[in-house]
Structures are given as structure tokens and as C-alpha cells.
Design a protein around this motif. Structure first.
Motif, PDB file in Angstrom:
ATOM      1  N   PRO A   1       0.757  -1.164   0.099  1.00  0.00           N
ATOM      2  CA  PRO A   1      -0.126   0.025  -0.179  1.00  0.00           C
ATOM      3  C   PRO A   1       0.936   1.411   0.037  1.00  0.00           C
ATOM      4  O   PRO A   1       2.040   1.309   0.538  1.00  0.00           O
ATOM      5  N   LEU A   2       0.321   2.496  -0.684  1.00  0.00           N
ATOM      6  CA  LEU A   2       1.010   3.647  -0.635  1.00  0.00           C
ATOM      7  C   LEU A   2       0.808   4.297   0.427  1.00  0.00           C
ATOM      8  O   LEU A   2      -0.410   4.865   0.646  1.00  0.00           O
ATOM      9  N   VAL A   3       1.644   4.297   1.431  1.00  0.00           N
ATOM     10  CA  VAL A   3       1.540   5.221   3.003  1.00  0.00           C
ATOM     11  C   VAL A   3       2.740   5.984   3.192  1.00  0.00           C
ATOM     12  O   VAL A   3       3.878   5.524   2.768  1.00  0.00           O
ATOM     13  N   THR A   4       2.492   7.059   3.605  1.00  0.00           N
ATOM     14  CA  THR A   4       3.594   7.955   4.038  1.00  0.00           C
ATOM     15  C   THR A   4       4.117   7.648   5.562  1.00  0.00           C
ATOM     16  O   THR A   4       3.274   7.678   6.394  1.00  0.00           O
ATOM     17  N   LEU A   5       5.543   7.392   5.724  1.00  0.00           N
ATOM     18  CA  LEU A   5       5.706   7.118   6.907  1.00  0.00           C
ATOM     19  C   LEU A   5       6.249   8.148   7.780  1.00  0.00           C
ATOM     20  O   LEU A   5       6.596   9.247   7.191  1.00  0.00           O
ATOM     21  N   ILE A   6       6.073   8.154   9.178  1.00  0.00           N
ATOM     22  CA  ILE A   6       6.446   9.407  10.031  1.00  0.00           C
ATOM     23  C   ILE A   6       7.642   8.989  10.658  1.00  0.00           C
ATOM     24  O   ILE A   6       7.957   7.885  11.411  1.00  0.00           O
TER      25      ILE A   6
END
Length: 645
Positions: free
Chosen positions: A16-21
Motif C-alpha cells: 500500500p502507498l502510505v507515508t511513514l512518520i
């Protein structure tokens, strides 16, 4: 590729396309903040033993830890977090909480019961059991009664070797399965018939009678646990796959861990994945089922875990927290005072004892009092709970009649619906899915929360999490199902339609095969037909005298009602006002057998209240009876007593 190797195939087909923090930039999701110890625990890099008293927010803590690990990539894709709970509703509640906090990562959070997890291993990998323990012709679930166990022990005792015969005959039937069978690790090689001690001898005879000598085998969940532990211990590749799949483990309500469950955790996860155990020994109320004493301390020692005591109480007002502390220190003298984070909304006493001359007077007075309080305050019936130690059904008829005089409903969460308790049915994921679909069909607008819950469940059923194309397809299917069902409901009024007809119609619109596979995989201790049958029974009960489908669904859930339940079933719940009834020898007849666990049950019951707890008795001898200690604790806490006639 072997069967065991397939366990290591992790994650979705497409990342999945998610932005990590960045970890240092991460903030709690959906809440203002956490107490310092909770923040430290959720970011801790090793094993953690979190001591969480009543109202400490342990579910939120675990949900936030999941969010932290997933959003920062500390738990990297495609690896997952495994959360183990002891009750199905607790597992479902934690899963829903994580989904609401980080929906984009929900597919990598696996929340299930201990029994479901161990059963899934046995069901998938039984062929890898050692030859001595090979399973022939499968198994069936069987729950032996205490009388069955007594008969078994009576048969094997006289036949035991002379040097251990007396010890075998001293084994108690009440603790045999949990402690004797559950406390014996199955050896890889079958031992000689002459066992070394009474425990090994009795446990082995049990296995010979119910497993080795049966086709199909007859297993309870303690035996399934022992087989799962043996399976993982004897199949290193499976143990490696589990550790790779689940680098982070959460265990909820750890104070209720049995010796079998502790042994399983140690075999599979010690010296490997990071384990966060949450619990409170003062709420250990499952000793009768084999819960280990001092389980959290044992965990801290075995797993070299750092302890994090949570001090904030988000549920109860300061007055109630002070009263709870008196009971807590009786259970554990070293208990530090909790800090209430909830404002009081009452002018009167937060806790009182009421005495009554009869059970009928008790029901009439409390019903009138609740009705008056609702009229004055604007509170709802669901803000009130009627608790008892046990025998809750003896209260139902009286309170149902008395509360009905004021137009107030009662819901007995302990009621058996087919083979499932009402509380469990109403919280079951499949039942919530069916009820949600019917609500959406009956009311096309104004239910966004229901729509989202149903959609999230269907994502899980169809494995669509993280796949935008699959999610759009599920969303389109949901629209089609609700549209078709809405048309059907319009043509089939509730006054002339049976429960069977409505369920058959709804299920005909769903992919029942996918639903069956989902239940079998995520809730192996539950069959889809069991839930459907219970749903049918409940629907069949509320259909008569219902004016519309909306009326049927409201009666099915009976959400706006005074809840009647046992102290055990109240665990993890909270209410504005709690009536803890039956402070007498009849309700607490077993107090003398285990006063510590009995006091823990008392502690659990009184700590369900957010603003007010009222303890009642109809016995003139309660203060000098079996539970005189309870009254001494209430006196120490300066809880006033009133004669209500």
C-alpha cells in the motif's frame, strides 16, 4: 514449497502507498495525549509489562502503540502485529480501535483470542505434529463437565502405580484440566506407561483416553493449546515463520493467563519478538479457570520486561477512585493511589450502601430512582447498569416489570441466545455486520458510522485492505446489497415476515463463502452457522409485536436500556451509575473458597462506575456473614449506608 513454508508469505500482493512518520515526530492519533508512563511504554524498544488498573485506558494504549509501530515503519511492511485477548469482544474492540486510528494499516494488525490463535495453528499444521502425537481422523471440540472429570479421576486413581497413587487420588477435578493437563508440556516422544509423578501420569492418561485412543479426537481448548505449543516447539521452521510474521506481540488482560497459555507464549515468543503484556493482578477473576497468580511478575522475569505502572484513571471521578484505592490496597498493599482525570458531575455521595427489607422493595425503589434521575439529568437508560456476582437471571423479572412502569427497558446481557450469550452476540463481528446491513437498508441516510463499520468489516472479509481497486469493488457491492435489501424490506413488512425469510434474503445477496472463510480463519473457535443461528433466534424473539423494521432492529440491539449483567461480564465496560446488587451470602456463597479472587471480583464490579456506585443488600445479616470484609472495606472508605425500607 512445504505447508510450513507458506506461513511466511506475508502481506498483501501489492504494497500500500502510505507515508511513514519519523519516530521522533510521531504524535498520538485521535486523542489529546497520554500519561508519561503510557507514552514511555508504547515507544519502549524491549518487552514491556504494563500494569493498568481500572480506567487506565489500556485498549487505547495498545491502539496507540500499534499506530506508532505501523506509522513509523518500526514494524515494517509486510510484517504484522499480533494482539492476543482472552475474550472475543475484547479482541474485536481492539481491532476496531486500531482500524479507527490507522485505517491504512489495519490489515497488518491481527487481533484474536488466545484460543482462536492456537486453534488456527493446529488446524493448519497438524500434519507437522511429531509421529507420537499424529492426529488421525481430525478432532471435535468437546467440553468435559466436572462430573466427567471426577469419573475419569476415580477410574485412574486405583490403577496408578503404588508410589504415586495417593498423589493421583488427591488431584481435584475442579482444577484438573486447567492445572494438570494445562501444566504438562507434551513430550516429543511418547513417555513410558509408568509415569514419573502424579501430574504426568494423570495428564498422560487423559490424553490416551481423549486423543490417542479416539478417532476423531475429543479436544477442549486447553488440549488444543498444548498441541499448538508442541507443534511450534517441534517444528523450528514454524516458530521462525511466526517470529518473522509477528515481530510485535500484544497480550491483553495478562492477569488471566493460564499456565498453558504462559507456556505457549514462552515457547513461541520468548527471546524473540517484542512482547507488550497489559494487565492488573487486582482484577484477576479467572483463577477458577486456571489463571496464574502473579502472572505479570512471571512475565517480567521470563521475558526480561520493563514494568510501566499506569497511574491515571480516565473513567472514575476522584471520590470513586479514593474508594477503589481502599479495596486495591487490601488486595495489594503496595498499590500507589491512582489519579482521577474525570470531573465529578454529582453533588451527592459517589458511593452508598442501600439496604432493603425485600427483593420486591429493592426492585421498586431502584426503578423509581432511575426513572427520577433520568428525568432530572437527561441521562439515558444505557447509563445505568445492574450488576450482581452471579445468578443475574433472578433479578431480571422483577426489574423488567418495575422499570416498564416508567417506560424503561432492561437488557439481560447474560441471557443465552441459542448457544451464545446476548452480550457476545451483540458484539460479534458477524452479527454487527448483519445488523449494520439491515440498518443501512432500512435507513438509507444518516448512518455514516454504521456504513464505515460495515465497509471496514467487508474489506477484511474480502482481503481488500490496502488495495484501492478491491476496496472500490467492495464499496460498489455494499451499495448494491443495501439497495436490493431496501427494496425487499419495502415489499415484506415486519408484521408478516419471518426471521428465516429475512436472513435467507440477506445472505443470498452476500458472498457467504468468503464470510465463512473469514470466520474460520479469524475466529476458529466459532462457526458461521453458530452466529447465524443465534442471530436468527434473537430476531425471531423480537419480531412479534414490532411495528416496523426500524422497530425490529431497535429491539434486537436494545441499545437504550438499563443493562443487567454479572460482574465477570462487566469487565472492561463502564457506566455512569452502577448498582452492585446482592451483597449477601447467597450471591457470594463461594467467597470462603478463594477470598482473594472473590475480592478481585468485587473490585472489578465497583470500578465499572464513572460517577456513582450503589451497593445493595436485602439480607439483615450481610455485615456479619461471609463477606463481612467487604463491609469493613466500605466502612474504611467512609461509604455511607441508608435504609431504604
Amino acid at each position: 514449497m512445504s505447508q510450513l513454508d507458506t506461513f511466511g508469505e506475508l502481506g498483501e500482493r501489492r504494497r500500500p502507498l502510505v507515508t511513514l512518520i519519523m519516530p521522533e515526530s510521531w504524535q498520538p492519533v485521535g486523542i489529546d495525549g497520554l500519561e508519561p508512563n503510557a507514552s514511555a511504554a508504547l515507544m519502549h524498544e524491549g518487552n514491556a509489562a504494563v500494569v493498568a488498573g481500572p480506567g487506565a485506558g489500556k485498549t487505547e494504549l495498545l491502539a496507540q502503540r500499534a499506530a506508532y509501530l505501523l506509522q513509523t515503519g518500526i514494524c515494517p511492511w509486510p510484517q504484522r502485529i499480533l494482539a492476543i485477548s482472552f475474550k472475543r469482544d475484547a479482541a474485536a474492540n481492539l481491532g476496531r480501535r486500531v482500524t479507527s486510528r490507522v485505517p491504512e494499516h489495519a490489515s497488518r494488525f491481527v487481533s484474536m483470542t488466545f484460543d482462536a490463535f492456537t486453534k488456527s495453528l493446529v488446524d493448519r499444521f497438524a500434519s507437522a505434529l511429531p509421529a507420537s502425537w499424529a492426529m488421525h481422523d481430525g478432532y471435535k471440540i468437546d467440553f468435559p463437565t466436572e462430573r466427567n472429570v471426577e469419573g475419569f479421576l476415580a477410574n485412574i486413581g486405583p490403577a496408578a502405580p503404588l508410589d504415586i497413587r495417593a498423589d493421583v487420588m488427591r488431584i481435584r477435578a475442579t482444577k484438573f484440566i486447567a492445572s494438570t493437563v494445562g501444566g504438562w508440556d507434551l513430550p516429543i516422544e511418547m513417555p513410558d506407561s509408568e509415569a514419573g509423578d502424579a501430574t504426568e501420569y494423570a495428564a498422560l492418561q487423559w490424553w490416551r483416553a481423549r486423543y490417542l485412543g479416539r478417532a476423531p479426537a475429543e479436544l477442549d481448548f486447553v488440549m488444543i493449546n498444548r498441541l499448538a505449543e508442541l507443534l511450534v516447539r517441534s517444528a523450528p521452521q514454524l516458530r521462525r515463520a511466526l517470529r518473522i510474521t509477528y515481530p510485535y506481540i500484544f497480550v491483553d488482560e495478562f492477569q488471566d493467563t493460564t499456565s498453558a497459555q504462559f507456556s505457549f507464549l514462552a515457547s513461541v515468543f520468548a527471546d524473540g519478538p517484542m512482547v507488550t503484556a497489559v494487565g492488573d493482578s487486582k482484577q484477576r477473576i479467572m483463577g477458577w479457570a486456571g489463571a496464574l497468580p502473579h502472572a505479570l511478575k512471571r512475565f517480567a522475569q521470563k521475558f526480561d520486561a520493563t514494568s510501566f505502572p499506569l497511574m491515571w484513571n480516565f473513567r472514575s471521578s476522584a471520590g470513586l477512585v479514593q474508594m477503589q484505592h481502599v479495596i486495591a490496597t487490601h488486595l495489594e498493599p503496595s498499590t500507589a493511589p491512582a489519579i482521577s482525570k474525570t470531573d465529578a458531575d454529582l453533588d451527592g455521595n459517589p458511593a452508598e450502601v442501600w439496604t432493603f427489607s425485600s427483593v420486591n422493595r429493592e426492585a421498586a425503589f431502584i426503578a423509581e430512582w432511575i426513572a427520577t434521575d433520568i428525568a432530572k439529568s437527561g441521562r439515558r437508560p444505557a447509563d445505568f447498569a445492574l450488576l450482581a456476582r452471579q445468578k443475574i437471571a433472578t433479578f431480571e423479572a422483577r426489574f423488567r416489570i418495575e422499570l416498564a412502569r416508567y417506560g424503561i427497558q432492561v437488557r439481560n446481557d447474560d441471557e443465552l441466545v441459542d448457544t451464545i450469550r446476548l452480550q457476545d452476540l451483540l458484539k460479534h463481528e458477524v452479527a454487527r455486520l448483519i445488523l449494520g446491513l439491515l440498518r443501512l437498508a432500512d435507513q438509507p441516510r444518516g448512518l455514516p458510522t454504521v456504513w464505515q463499520e460495515v465497509l471496514n468489516t467487508l474489506y477484511r472479509v474480502h482481503g481488500a485492505a490496502g488495495d484501492e481497486v478491491a476496496q472500490r469493488r467492495v464499496g460498489d457491492d455494499l451499495t448494491a446489497v443495501t439497495t436490493a435489501m431496501r427494496s425487499w424490506l419495502a415489499s415484506n413488512p415486519s408484521t408478516s415476515t419471518s426471521a428465516r425469510e429475512i436472513l435467507e434474503q440477506l445472505l443470498s445477496l452476500l458472498d457467504v463463502g468468503a464470510l465463512h472463510r473469514y470466520v474460520r480463519t479469524t475466529m476458529p473457535d466459532e462457526a458461521l452457522r453458530t452466529v447465524i443461528r443465534a442471530f436468527w433466534a434473537r430476531l425471531d424473539k423480537v419480531l412479534p409485536n414490532s411495528a416496523s423494521w426500524a422497530d425490529v432492529l431497535e429491539k434486537f440491539e436494545c441499545a437504550d436500556a438499563v443493562v443487567l449483567l454479572t460482574a465477570h461480564r462487566s469487565k472492561g465496560l463502564e457506566y455512569h451509575t452502577v448498582f452492585f446488587m446482592g451483597l449477601d451470602d447467597d450471591q457470594w456463597w463461594a467467597h470462603g473458597r478463594d477470598p482473594v479472587e472473590s475480592t478481585s471480583t468485587f473490585f472489578v464490579g465497583v470500578s465499572r462506575a464513572a460517577q456513582r456506585v450503589i451497593l445493595t443488600t436485602t439480607s439483615p445479616h450481610a455485615r456479619t456473614g461471609r463477606i463481612a470484609t467487604f463491609f469493613e472495606l466500605l466502612d474504611e472508605a467512609a461509604v455511607p449506608e441508608f435504609d431504604r425500607g
